[in-house]
Structures are given as C-alpha cells and as structure tokens.
Design a protein around this motif. Structure first.
Motif, PDB file in Angstrom:
ATOM      1  N   LYS A 103       0.853  -1.184   0.000  1.00 49.29           N
ATOM      2  CA  LYS A 103       0.000   0.000   0.000  1.00 49.29           C
ATOM      3  C   LYS A 103       0.891   1.238   0.000  1.00 49.29           C
ATOM      4  O   LYS A 103       1.876   1.308   0.734  1.00 49.29           O
ATOM      5  CB  LYS A 103      -0.868  -0.030   1.257  1.00 49.29           C
ATOM      6  N   TYR A 162       0.074  -5.287   3.716  1.00 46.60           N
ATOM      7  CA  TYR A 162      -1.165  -5.773   4.313  1.00 46.60           C
ATOM      8  C   TYR A 162      -1.405  -7.210   3.876  1.00 46.60           C
ATOM      9  O   TYR A 162      -0.812  -7.698   2.921  1.00 46.60           O
ATOM     10  CB  TYR A 162      -2.354  -4.889   3.943  1.00 46.60           C
ATOM     11  N   TYR A 163      -2.292  -7.860   4.599  1.00 44.16           N
ATOM     12  CA  TYR A 163      -2.733  -9.200   4.225  1.00 44.16           C
ATOM     13  C   TYR A 163      -4.251  -9.235   4.326  1.00 44.16           C
ATOM     14  O   TYR A 163      -4.808  -9.080   5.417  1.00 44.16           O
ATOM     15  CB  TYR A 163      -2.105 -10.260   5.125  1.00 44.16           C
ATOM     16  N   ASN A 164      -4.918  -9.372   3.216  1.00 43.82           N
ATOM     17  CA  ASN A 164      -6.368  -9.438   3.184  1.00 43.82           C
ATOM     18  C   ASN A 164      -6.785 -10.896   3.373  1.00 43.82           C
ATOM     19  O   ASN A 164      -6.422 -11.759   2.571  1.00 43.82           O
ATOM     20  CB  ASN A 164      -6.901  -8.907   1.853  1.00 43.82           C
ATOM     21  N   GLN A 195      -8.448  -7.332   7.207  1.00 47.18           N
ATOM     22  CA  GLN A 195      -7.167  -6.944   6.622  1.00 47.18           C
ATOM     23  C   GLN A 195      -6.285  -6.261   7.657  1.00 47.18           C
ATOM     24  O   GLN A 195      -6.379  -5.070   7.881  1.00 47.18           O
ATOM     25  CB  GLN A 195      -7.415  -6.005   5.437  1.00 47.18           C
ATOM     26  N   GLU A 252      -2.789  -4.561   8.736  1.00 51.93           N
ATOM     27  CA  GLU A 252      -1.797  -3.814   7.965  1.00 51.93           C
ATOM     28  C   GLU A 252      -0.652  -3.368   8.872  1.00 51.93           C
ATOM     29  O   GLU A 252      -0.818  -3.232  10.081  1.00 51.93           O
ATOM     30  CB  GLU A 252      -2.424  -2.568   7.334  1.00 51.93           C
ATOM     31  N   GLN A 295      -7.193   0.924  15.207  1.00 53.41           N
ATOM     32  CA  GLN A 295      -5.831   1.202  14.743  1.00 53.41           C
ATOM     33  C   GLN A 295      -4.953   1.540  15.939  1.00 53.41           C
ATOM     34  O   GLN A 295      -5.337   2.312  16.803  1.00 53.41           O
ATOM     35  CB  GLN A 295      -5.842   2.367  13.755  1.00 53.41           C
TER      36      GLN A 295
END
Length: 170
Positions: free
Chosen positions: A44, A70-72, A82, A84, A137
């Motif tokens: 990203k 990231y990993y979805n 997801q 990140e 976050q």
C-alpha cells in the motif's frame, strides 16, 4: 522514579499483549480463510493530508507519505479482515500571525509526526471493485518535530484510534 518504572513495565506488558493478539487473530482468521480463495498479500502506498482550522489558529495541511504491507484474509466473497503494517507521515503548517498572536513569529512553522500504524480493517465489498472498511488502529510515534526541534517527549508514545473509509480498486 518508582512510578516511571511501573509505567514502563505496564507499557511492555501492553506491547506484548497487543502483539500476541495480532498474531493469534491473524492465525485464527487464516484458518477460517482457508475455505475461501480470496486471501492475498499486498503493498500500500498513499498520501496523508489533514486540514485543521479553528477560530484562534490557522493550520494548513502538510502532506506526507503512507506506505506498508497488508494481508487481506477473505472470510467470504463479500467480507474480509485486513491487518496492515504502515509507516505514516502526518503534520500541519501553522500560521499564527494572522490569528492575533503578533508577539509570536510563527508564520509557516511546521509540525511533522511520523508513526508506525497497525490498523485491523473489517471490510465489506458488496459490489465489484468497491468496498467499505472500518476497524481499530494502533499507532506508535517514531518522531515529532516542531520546526526543527525534537518534541517527542511532548507527545503520547502510543495511540489507539478508529479508521474507516471507502475504497475503489483500479
């Protein structure tokens, strides 16, 4: 001094707890995601900008870069999670001379903040190439600079927030 030691001990416990939560969450979600074939890694890159204005102060935006990985984790055709890991530059430019504080020479002074951010996004993609996301976050302050002066001690080292948005895949 004893309170500082207790605070540092609690911060270390919090770091370990958050890391353990992220690891367990990622592995648990991956086990569920194995049934759906829409999980993927990604990179990203983007721009951060903020515009803050009050009656007393004029804060203009000061853009910065944001980027990371990231990993979805696809849980269904429509829903995914997801996590990140991002590096984010944020800040603002202050113009205090127009606000009645003429005794200060703070025209064009900048505040630059650099963070490592770890959002965990819950995503819904109801239509092709469109998606909505929201989630918690965690931010860790790397650097706080006010017109060339280090102000890291004046800011919180950790921050918890929420993030939400809309995305369109090109």
């Amino acid at each position: 001094n004893k309170l500082l030691n207790i605070k540092n001990h609690l911060i270390n416990i919090m770091k370990k707890t958050i890391l353990l939560f992220i690891i367990l969450f990622t592995f648990s979600a991956q086990l569920i995601a194995q049934q759906v074939d829409n999980s993927y890694f990604g990179v990203k890159l983007g721009l951060n900008s903020s515009i803050n204005e009050t009656d007393e102060f004029d804060f203009d935006s000061s853009g910065g870069l944001a980027g990371g990985i990231y990993y979805n984790i696809g849980l269904s055709d429509v829903f995914s999670i997801q996590p990140e890991l991002l590096y984010s530059q944020m800040g603002s430019e202050w113009d205090l001379n127009d606000s009645g504080f003429s005794s200060f020479d703070l025209d064009g002074v900048t505040l630059d903040l650099d963070y490592i951010s770890v959002p965990v996004l819950f995503k819904v993609s109801p239509a092709w190439r469109w998606g909505f996301f929201a989630g918690p976050q965690f931010d860790y302050l790397l650097m706080a600079d006010f017109d060339g002066e280090d102000l890291e001690e004046s800011f919180e080292e950790y921050d918890f927030a929420a993030t939400a948005g809309l995305e369109f895949w090109l």
